[in-house]
Design an enzyme around this catalytic site. Sequence first.
Site, PDB file in Angstrom:
ATOM      1  N   TYR A  13      11.236   8.975   1.503  1.00 26.03           N
ATOM      2  CA  TYR A  13      11.264   7.927   0.471  1.00 26.03           C
ATOM      3  C   TYR A  13      11.984   8.330  -0.813  1.00 26.03           C
ATOM      4  O   TYR A  13      12.121   7.506  -1.722  1.00 26.03           O
ATOM      5  CB  TYR A  13       9.826   7.481   0.144  1.00 26.03           C
ATOM      6  CG  TYR A  13       9.104   6.906   1.344  1.00 26.03           C
ATOM      7  CD1 TYR A  13       9.538   5.716   1.934  1.00 26.03           C
ATOM      8  CD2 TYR A  13       8.003   7.551   1.914  1.00 26.03           C
ATOM      9  CE1 TYR A  13       8.893   5.192   3.045  1.00 26.03           C
ATOM     10  CE2 TYR A  13       7.345   7.034   3.018  1.00 26.03           C
ATOM     11  CZ  TYR A  13       7.799   5.857   3.578  1.00 26.03           C
ATOM     12  OH  TYR A  13       7.176   5.332   4.679  1.00 26.03           O
ATOM     13  N   ARG A  62      12.627   5.117  12.922  1.00 27.22           N
ATOM     14  CA  ARG A  62      11.395   5.917  12.804  1.00 27.22           C
ATOM     15  C   ARG A  62      10.458   5.648  13.988  1.00 27.22           C
ATOM     16  O   ARG A  62      10.901   5.221  15.045  1.00 27.22           O
ATOM     17  CB  ARG A  62      10.752   5.615  11.444  1.00 27.22           C
ATOM     18  CG  ARG A  62      11.681   5.985  10.269  1.00 27.22           C
ATOM     19  CD  ARG A  62      11.046   5.702   8.933  1.00 27.22           C
ATOM     20  NE  ARG A  62       9.849   6.512   8.721  1.00 27.22           N
ATOM     21  CZ  ARG A  62       8.928   6.245   7.789  1.00 27.22           C
ATOM     22  NH1 ARG A  62       9.085   5.202   6.986  1.00 27.22           N
ATOM     23  NH2 ARG A  62       7.882   7.028   7.668  1.00 27.22           N
ATOM     24  N   PRO A  93       0.787  -1.225   0.000  1.00 27.97           N
ATOM     25  CA  PRO A  93       0.000   0.000   0.000  1.00 27.97           C
ATOM     26  C   PRO A  93       0.825   1.284   0.000  1.00 27.97           C
ATOM     27  O   PRO A  93       1.850   1.374   0.674  1.00 27.97           O
ATOM     28  CB  PRO A  93      -0.834  -0.094   1.287  1.00 27.97           C
ATOM     29  CG  PRO A  93      -0.136  -1.097   2.124  1.00 27.97           C
ATOM     30  CD  PRO A  93       0.511  -2.058   1.174  1.00 27.97           C
ATOM     31  N   ASN A  94       0.334   2.236  -0.767  1.00 28.77           N
ATOM     32  CA  ASN A  94       0.874   3.603  -0.851  1.00 28.77           C
ATOM     33  C   ASN A  94       2.185   3.718  -1.631  1.00 28.77           C
ATOM     34  O   ASN A  94       2.672   4.824  -1.855  1.00 28.77           O
ATOM     35  CB  ASN A  94       1.021   4.230   0.543  1.00 28.77           C
ATOM     36  CG  ASN A  94      -0.302   4.264   1.279  1.00 28.77           C
ATOM     37  OD1 ASN A  94      -1.289   4.743   0.735  1.00 28.77           O
ATOM     38  ND2 ASN A  94      -0.361   3.729   2.494  1.00 28.77           N
ATOM     39  N   GLU A 103      12.398  -9.324   2.876  1.00 24.29           N
ATOM     40  CA  GLU A 103      11.612  -8.164   3.315  1.00 24.29           C
ATOM     41  C   GLU A 103      12.417  -6.903   3.016  1.00 24.29           C
ATOM     42  O   GLU A 103      13.605  -6.847   3.338  1.00 24.29           O
ATOM     43  CB  GLU A 103      11.355  -8.280   4.825  1.00 24.29           C
ATOM     44  CG  GLU A 103      10.703  -7.046   5.431  1.00 24.29           C
ATOM     45  CD  GLU A 103      10.538  -7.157   6.946  1.00 24.29           C
ATOM     46  OE1 GLU A 103      10.755  -8.255   7.516  1.00 24.29           O
ATOM     47  OE2 GLU A 103      10.204  -6.126   7.562  1.00 24.29           O
ATOM     48  N   ARG A 123       5.165  11.136  -2.382  1.00 26.13           N
ATOM     49  CA  ARG A 123       4.869  10.818  -0.984  1.00 26.13           C
ATOM     50  C   ARG A 123       6.097  11.044  -0.108  1.00 26.13           C
ATOM     51  O   ARG A 123       7.122  10.376  -0.303  1.00 26.13           O
ATOM     52  CB  ARG A 123       4.459   9.340  -0.921  1.00 26.13           C
ATOM     53  CG  ARG A 123       4.290   8.794   0.464  1.00 26.13           C
ATOM     54  CD  ARG A 123       4.222   7.270   0.438  1.00 26.13           C
ATOM     55  NE  ARG A 123       3.968   6.765   1.766  1.00 26.13           N
ATOM     56  CZ  ARG A 123       4.178   5.524   2.144  1.00 26.13           C
ATOM     57  NH1 ARG A 123       4.632   4.638   1.287  1.00 26.13           N
ATOM     58  NH2 ARG A 123       3.922   5.147   3.378  1.00 26.13           N
ATOM     59  N   ALA A 166       2.929  -0.535   5.120  1.00 26.33           N
ATOM     60  CA  ALA A 166       2.428  -0.578   6.496  1.00 26.33           C
ATOM     61  C   ALA A 166       1.856  -1.946   6.881  1.00 26.33           C
ATOM     62  O   ALA A 166       1.748  -2.250   8.079  1.00 26.33           O
ATOM     63  CB  ALA A 166       1.375   0.507   6.700  1.00 26.33           C
ATOM     64  N   ASN A 178       8.127  -5.383  -0.394  1.00 24.42           N
ATOM     65  CA  ASN A 178       7.963  -4.186   0.426  1.00 24.42           C
ATOM     66  C   ASN A 178       6.475  -4.123   0.748  1.00 24.42           C
ATOM     67  O   ASN A 178       5.668  -3.681  -0.072  1.00 24.42           O
ATOM     68  CB  ASN A 178       8.419  -2.920  -0.310  1.00 24.42           C
ATOM     69  CG  ASN A 178       8.353  -1.700   0.597  1.00 24.42           C
ATOM     70  OD1 ASN A 178       7.766  -1.761   1.689  1.00 24.42           O
ATOM     71  ND2 ASN A 178       8.952  -0.598   0.172  1.00 24.42           N
ATOM     72  N   HIS A 232      12.522  -2.494   2.958  1.00 26.01           N
ATOM     73  CA  HIS A 232      11.983  -1.163   3.250  1.00 26.01           C
ATOM     74  C   HIS A 232      12.936  -0.117   2.693  1.00 26.01           C
ATOM     75  O   HIS A 232      14.156  -0.239   2.856  1.00 26.01           O
ATOM     76  CB  HIS A 232      11.809  -0.959   4.760  1.00 26.01           C
ATOM     77  CG  HIS A 232      10.915  -1.990   5.353  1.00 26.01           C
ATOM     78  ND1 HIS A 232       9.560  -1.977   5.168  1.00 26.01           N
ATOM     79  CD2 HIS A 232      11.197  -3.107   6.060  1.00 26.01           C
ATOM     80  CE1 HIS A 232       9.034  -3.035   5.752  1.00 26.01           C
ATOM     81  NE2 HIS A 232      10.006  -3.741   6.301  1.00 26.01           N
TER      82      HIS A 232
END
Length: 151
Positions: free
Chosen positions: A23, A112, A10-11, A103, A18, A82, A79, A105
Amino acid sequence: MKTVLVLNGPNLNLLGTREPAVYGSQTLADVQDLCERASAANGLKLDFRQSNHEGELIDWIHEAGSQQAAGKLLGVILNAGAYTHTSIALHDAIKGAGVTLIELHISNVHAREAFRHTSHISPVAKAVMAGFGVNGYALAIAGLVQLTEKK
Ligand code: DQA
Protein backbone atom coordinates in the site's frame (compact mmCIF):
# COMPACT_ATOMS: atom_id res chain seq x y z
CA MET A 1 -19.34 24.26 -6.40
CA LYS A 2 -20.17 20.55 -6.14
CA THR A 3 -18.64 18.15 -3.63
CA VAL A 4 -16.84 14.86 -4.21
CA LEU A 5 -17.18 12.39 -1.34
CA VAL A 6 -14.17 10.11 -0.81
CA LEU A 7 -15.00 7.17 1.45
CA ASN A 8 -12.43 4.82 2.93
CA GLY A 9 -13.37 1.55 4.57
CA PRO A 10 -11.76 -0.74 7.14
CA ASN A 11 -8.05 -0.67 7.95
CA LEU A 12 -7.33 2.28 5.66
CA ASN A 13 -6.66 4.36 8.80
CA LEU A 14 -3.49 2.22 9.06
CA LEU A 15 -2.06 3.44 5.73
CA GLY A 16 1.61 4.28 6.05
CA THR A 17 2.37 1.44 8.45
CA ARG A 18 0.13 -1.30 7.05
CA GLU A 19 1.91 -3.60 4.55
CA PRO A 20 3.92 -0.75 2.96
CA ALA A 21 5.16 -3.09 0.21
CA VAL A 22 1.52 -3.37 -0.95
CA TYR A 23 0.00 0.00 0.00
CA GLY A 24 3.02 2.33 0.06
CA SER A 25 4.28 4.56 2.86
CA GLN A 26 1.85 7.48 2.59
CA THR A 27 -0.62 7.92 5.43
CA LEU A 28 -4.37 8.51 5.14
CA ALA A 29 -3.70 12.17 6.00
CA ASP A 30 -1.33 12.31 2.99
CA VAL A 31 -4.08 10.78 0.83
CA GLN A 32 -6.51 13.41 2.11
CA ASP A 33 -4.02 16.17 1.10
CA LEU A 34 -3.67 14.60 -2.36
CA CYS A 35 -7.47 14.50 -2.69
CA GLU A 36 -7.74 18.15 -1.53
CA ARG A 37 -5.37 19.17 -4.33
CA ALA A 38 -7.10 17.00 -6.97
CA SER A 39 -10.53 18.31 -5.94
CA ALA A 40 -9.42 21.95 -6.07
CA ALA A 41 -7.80 21.37 -9.49
CA ASN A 42 -11.12 19.98 -10.74
CA GLY A 43 -13.26 22.75 -9.24
CA LEU A 44 -14.72 20.52 -6.52
CA LYS A 45 -15.05 20.63 -2.77
CA LEU A 46 -13.76 17.57 -0.91
CA ASP A 47 -15.53 15.56 1.78
CA PHE A 48 -13.08 12.87 2.97
CA ARG A 49 -14.04 10.16 5.49
CA GLN A 50 -12.88 6.79 6.85
CA SER A 51 -14.72 4.18 8.88
CA ASN A 52 -14.03 0.64 10.07
CA HIS A 53 -17.79 0.03 10.34
CA GLU A 54 -19.93 -1.30 7.50
CA GLY A 55 -23.13 0.36 8.78
CA GLU A 56 -21.49 3.77 8.96
CA LEU A 57 -20.31 3.45 5.34
CA ILE A 58 -23.86 2.47 4.36
CA ASP A 59 -25.32 5.52 6.15
CA TRP A 60 -22.82 7.76 4.33
CA ILE A 61 -23.77 6.25 0.95
CA HIS A 62 -27.47 6.89 1.66
CA GLU A 63 -26.60 10.49 2.60
CA ALA A 64 -24.60 10.79 -0.65
CA GLY A 65 -27.63 9.65 -2.68
CA SER A 66 -29.75 12.48 -1.20
CA GLN A 67 -26.94 15.02 -1.70
CA GLN A 68 -26.51 13.98 -5.33
CA ALA A 69 -30.27 14.15 -5.95
CA ALA A 70 -30.20 17.68 -4.49
CA GLY A 71 -27.49 18.67 -7.00
CA LYS A 72 -24.87 19.23 -4.30
CA LEU A 73 -22.70 16.14 -4.84
CA LEU A 74 -20.96 15.00 -8.04
CA GLY A 75 -20.37 11.46 -6.83
CA VAL A 76 -18.45 9.14 -4.56
CA ILE A 77 -15.01 7.54 -4.72
CA LEU A 78 -15.15 4.41 -2.55
CA ASN A 79 -12.27 2.31 -1.32
CA ALA A 80 -14.34 -0.23 0.60
CA GLY A 81 -11.25 -2.22 1.67
CA ALA A 82 -12.11 -5.85 2.42
CA TYR A 83 -15.86 -5.06 2.46
CA THR A 84 -15.47 -4.94 -1.33
CA HIS A 85 -15.20 -8.72 -1.32
CA THR A 86 -17.86 -9.47 1.31
CA SER A 87 -20.55 -6.81 1.54
CA ILE A 88 -23.84 -7.36 -0.27
CA ALA A 89 -25.19 -4.65 2.06
CA LEU A 90 -22.84 -2.06 0.50
CA HIS A 91 -23.86 -3.27 -2.98
CA ASP A 92 -27.52 -2.78 -2.06
CA ALA A 93 -26.84 0.64 -0.51
CA ILE A 94 -25.12 1.97 -3.66
CA LYS A 95 -27.90 0.60 -5.87
CA GLY A 96 -30.65 1.85 -3.54
CA ALA A 97 -29.16 5.33 -3.14
CA GLY A 98 -28.69 5.66 -6.91
CA VAL A 99 -25.38 7.42 -6.38
CA THR A 100 -22.63 7.74 -9.02
CA LEU A 101 -19.69 5.84 -7.58
CA ILE A 102 -16.16 4.87 -8.58
CA GLU A 103 -14.70 1.78 -6.91
CA LEU A 104 -11.07 2.30 -6.01
CA HIS A 105 -8.24 0.08 -4.79
CA ILE A 106 -4.69 1.17 -4.09
CA SER A 107 -3.34 -2.24 -5.04
CA ASN A 108 -4.12 -4.32 -8.11
CA VAL A 109 -6.53 -6.70 -6.38
CA HIS A 110 -6.58 -8.99 -9.44
CA ALA A 111 -2.87 -9.72 -9.07
CA ARG A 112 -3.35 -10.75 -5.42
CA GLU A 113 -5.10 -13.57 -3.53
CA ALA A 114 -8.11 -15.19 -5.20
CA PHE A 115 -10.46 -13.92 -2.45
CA ARG A 116 -9.73 -10.38 -3.63
CA HIS A 117 -10.82 -11.12 -7.22
CA THR A 118 -14.52 -10.90 -6.37
CA SER A 119 -16.15 -7.50 -5.88
CA HIS A 120 -19.72 -6.83 -4.78
CA ILE A 121 -19.13 -3.15 -5.60
CA SER A 122 -18.11 -3.44 -9.29
CA PRO A 123 -21.60 -4.34 -10.62
CA VAL A 124 -23.04 -1.12 -9.13
CA ALA A 125 -20.03 1.13 -9.80
CA LYS A 126 -19.75 3.51 -12.74
CA ALA A 127 -16.04 2.68 -13.05
CA VAL A 128 -13.30 0.75 -11.29
CA MET A 129 -9.73 1.83 -10.57
CA ALA A 130 -7.07 -0.46 -9.12
CA GLY A 131 -3.30 -0.70 -8.93
CA PHE A 132 -2.24 2.95 -9.30
CA GLY A 133 -1.15 3.27 -5.68
CA VAL A 134 -2.54 6.18 -3.70
CA ASN A 135 -2.27 8.39 -6.80
CA GLY A 136 -5.34 6.47 -8.00
CA TYR A 137 -7.41 8.74 -5.73
CA ALA A 138 -6.40 11.80 -7.75
CA LEU A 139 -6.96 9.93 -11.02
CA ALA A 140 -10.40 8.79 -9.82
CA ILE A 141 -11.44 12.36 -8.93
CA ALA A 142 -10.44 13.56 -12.42
CA GLY A 143 -12.15 10.50 -13.92
CA LEU A 144 -15.39 11.18 -12.05
CA VAL A 145 -15.45 14.70 -13.53
CA GLN A 146 -14.94 13.31 -17.05
CA LEU A 147 -17.59 10.63 -16.60
CA THR A 148 -20.21 13.07 -15.36
CA GLU A 149 -19.44 15.90 -17.81
CA LYS A 150 -22.40 16.91 -19.92
CA LYS A 151 -21.59 16.15 -23.56
C1 DQA B 1 -7.78 -2.50 -0.94
C2 DQA B 1 -7.72 -3.95 -1.42
C3 DQA B 1 -8.56 -4.83 -0.52
O1 DQA B 1 -8.51 -6.18 -0.98
C4 DQA B 1 -8.06 -4.79 0.90
O2 DQA B 1 -8.87 -5.56 1.75
C5 DQA B 1 -7.92 -3.40 1.41
C6 DQA B 1 -7.39 -2.36 0.52
C7 DQA B 1 -6.82 -1.59 -1.75
O3 DQA B 1 -6.95 -0.37 -1.62
O4 DQA B 1 -5.95 -2.08 -2.48
O5 DQA B 1 -8.17 -3.12 2.58
O6 DQA B 1 -9.09 -2.01 -1.14
